[in-house]
Design a protein around this motif. Structure first.
Motif, PDB file in Angstrom:
ATOM      1  N   LYS A 154     -21.806 -49.878  34.412  1.00  0.00           N
ATOM      2  CA  LYS A 154     -21.023 -48.637  34.419  1.00  0.00           C
ATOM      3  C   LYS A 154     -20.477 -48.440  33.008  1.00  0.00           C
ATOM      4  CE  LYS A 154     -17.055 -46.430  36.618  1.00  0.00           C
ATOM      5  NZ  LYS A 154     -16.241 -46.383  37.828  1.00  0.00           N
ATOM      6  N   ASP A 180     -19.042 -42.967  33.622  1.00  0.00           N
ATOM      7  CA  ASP A 180     -17.719 -42.442  33.985  1.00  0.00           C
ATOM      8  C   ASP A 180     -17.134 -41.691  32.795  1.00  0.00           C
ATOM      9  OD1 ASP A 180     -15.250 -41.886  34.987  1.00  0.00           O
ATOM     10  OD2 ASP A 180     -14.683 -43.961  35.426  1.00  0.00           O
ATOM     11  N   GLU A 207     -19.477 -39.873  36.987  1.00  0.00           N
ATOM     12  CA  GLU A 207     -18.168 -39.850  37.644  1.00  0.00           C
ATOM     13  C   GLU A 207     -17.186 -38.985  36.838  1.00  0.00           C
ATOM     14  OE1 GLU A 207     -17.001 -43.834  38.830  1.00  0.00           O
ATOM     15  OE2 GLU A 207     -14.913 -43.293  38.522  1.00  0.00           O
ATOM     16  N   ASP A 232     -13.331 -38.981  40.917  1.00  0.00           N
ATOM     17  CA  ASP A 232     -12.396 -40.113  40.908  1.00  0.00           C
ATOM     18  C   ASP A 232     -10.968 -39.562  40.835  1.00  0.00           C
ATOM     19  OD1 ASP A 232     -11.025 -42.449  40.701  1.00  0.00           O
ATOM     20  OD2 ASP A 232     -11.945 -43.131  38.844  1.00  0.00           O
ATOM     21  N   LYS A 254     -10.372 -45.728  45.970  1.00  0.00           N
ATOM     22  CA  LYS A 254      -9.697 -46.907  45.424  1.00  0.00           C
ATOM     23  C   LYS A 254      -8.401 -47.133  46.205  1.00  0.00           C
ATOM     24  CE  LYS A 254     -11.361 -46.008  40.732  1.00  0.00           C
ATOM     25  NZ  LYS A 254     -11.000 -45.637  39.343  1.00  0.00           N
TER      26      LYS A 254
HETATM   27 MG    MG Z   1     -13.323 -43.501  37.144  1.00  0.00          MG
END
Ligand code: MG
Length: 344
Positions: A154, A180, A207, A232, A254
């Motif tokens: 990532k 991301d 993301e 996110d 999360k």
């Molecule tokens: Mg993120």
């Protein structure tokens, strides 16, 4: 039930850079809940950009005490967590800490793993991505080498020259990438062009490409995107998810954002019913919190649970990694046991 808490500074192995900042360490507040010999641990991780701080987190634990202290071993897990949630409109990380500690205590009292409490199939070892923060070329190469075991990387992007960043990474690895952007791009035509270019570069998903405020632009992008777009910062809780209106193909759940396991399971259920892809992610948190989330990996389309690899002083050993997969201990509760003495 007794409640104790302590603050702890997690030290990054490498300075951790994202599009807006670079950090050397990050603060968590750990809690311990105890009834008789049943002990549970939880974590509130407090990166400054989440807007939750140490003082307010501890104040929230004190606010929750009158609900927790009278509990006996026959407590109703969902009822307590709902009452804690109603204490405040914010303090999501503090709520997550209480939620995971309560699940641990409850699982130990009833001799049940998390999957047994909620009747889902236990997750086996699952592939996780490994995050590479923004850094100089020399350090990027070192980080890519260190991530040798991991089959998905990532990449933290969102700088002014993300193509150069990806091209640099591609000189050293052909592994599939999650990218991301951390809200770093603002022009929808540029974003769409980047998503097409990224697909050609072997990027699997992107993301949070745009700022939270540009939801309509993201909807336009997602309708045309050749790869999944994942929210996110745009989605913290179930209420945000219900407002998504097609702006993203999937969401990154999360614990620190959503208040804990109870809410995460509600969000997973909503995603499954509405054809929204699920990424399970983590903040810069220890294996105490990541281990709790790792229990849910059987529900995920994408797993990004590598935070415990980032530190030199993780006080828990709740997860381990082998061949790029995250492994969780099959024990009652969520399996959070400290390896460093945190509480007297
Ligand atoms: Mg993120």
């Amino acid at each position: 039930m007794q409640l104790s808490y302590c603050s702890y500074l997690l030290q990054f192995r490498h300075p951790f850079g994202v599009s807006s900042n670079t950090r050397l360490s990050t603060l968590s507040v750990f809690i311990q809940l105890q009834i008789n010999n049943f002990i549970g641990y939880g974590e509130a991780c407090l990166p400054f950009y989440l807007g939750e701080n140490e003082k307010e987190t501890i104040e929230f634990f004190e606010q929750a005490k009158p609900l927790l202290v009278p509990l006996t071993t026959s407590f109703d897990l969902n009822d307590v967590i709902q009452k804690i949630d109603h204490l405040s409109l914010k303090h999501n990380a503090a709520k997550a800490a209480i939620d995971m500690a309560l699940h641990e205590v409850y699982g130990k009292i009833h001799s049940q793993t998390l999957s047994q409490i909620y009747h889902f199939k236990e997750a086996g070892p699952t592939l996780t991505s490994h995050t590479i923060g923004i850094d100089s070329e020399e350090k990027l190469v070192k980080k890519i080498e260190e991530a040798n075991d991991f089959s998905i990387l990532k990449i933290k992007a969102g700088t002014t020259n993300d193509k150069a960043l990806i091209e640099t990474i591609r000189r050293f690895t052909n592994k599939p990438l999650y990218v991301d952007v951390n809200q770093g791009w603002t022009d929808k035509h540029f974003v769409l062009e980047m998503l097409h270019w990224m697909k050609e570069q072997g990027v699997i998903l992107v993301e949070q490409a745009m700022p939270v405020s540009q939801k309509a632009d993201m909807q336009w992008v997602t309708e045309r995107s050749p790869i999944p777009t994942i929210a996110d910062e745009s989605v913290k809780r179930l209420s945000d998810l219900k407002e998504l209106n097609g702006a993203y193909s999937g969401i990154n759940i999360k614990l620190m954002k959503c208040t804990g396991i109870v809410e995460a399971l509600k969000m997973i259920n909503y995603c499954k019913q509405n054809n929204i892809q699920i990424m399970l992610g983590c903040m810069a948190e220890s294996s105490c919190a990541t281990g709790a989330m790792a229990q849910l990996t059987g529900f995920a389309d994408y797993v990004d649970l590598d935070a415990p690899l980032l530190y030199t002083n993780d006080p828990f050993a709740s997860v381990s990694y082998k061949n790029g997969k995250i492994l969780i201990p099959m024990v009652n509760g969520v399996g959070a046991e400290p390896i460093t003495k945190l509480f007297d």
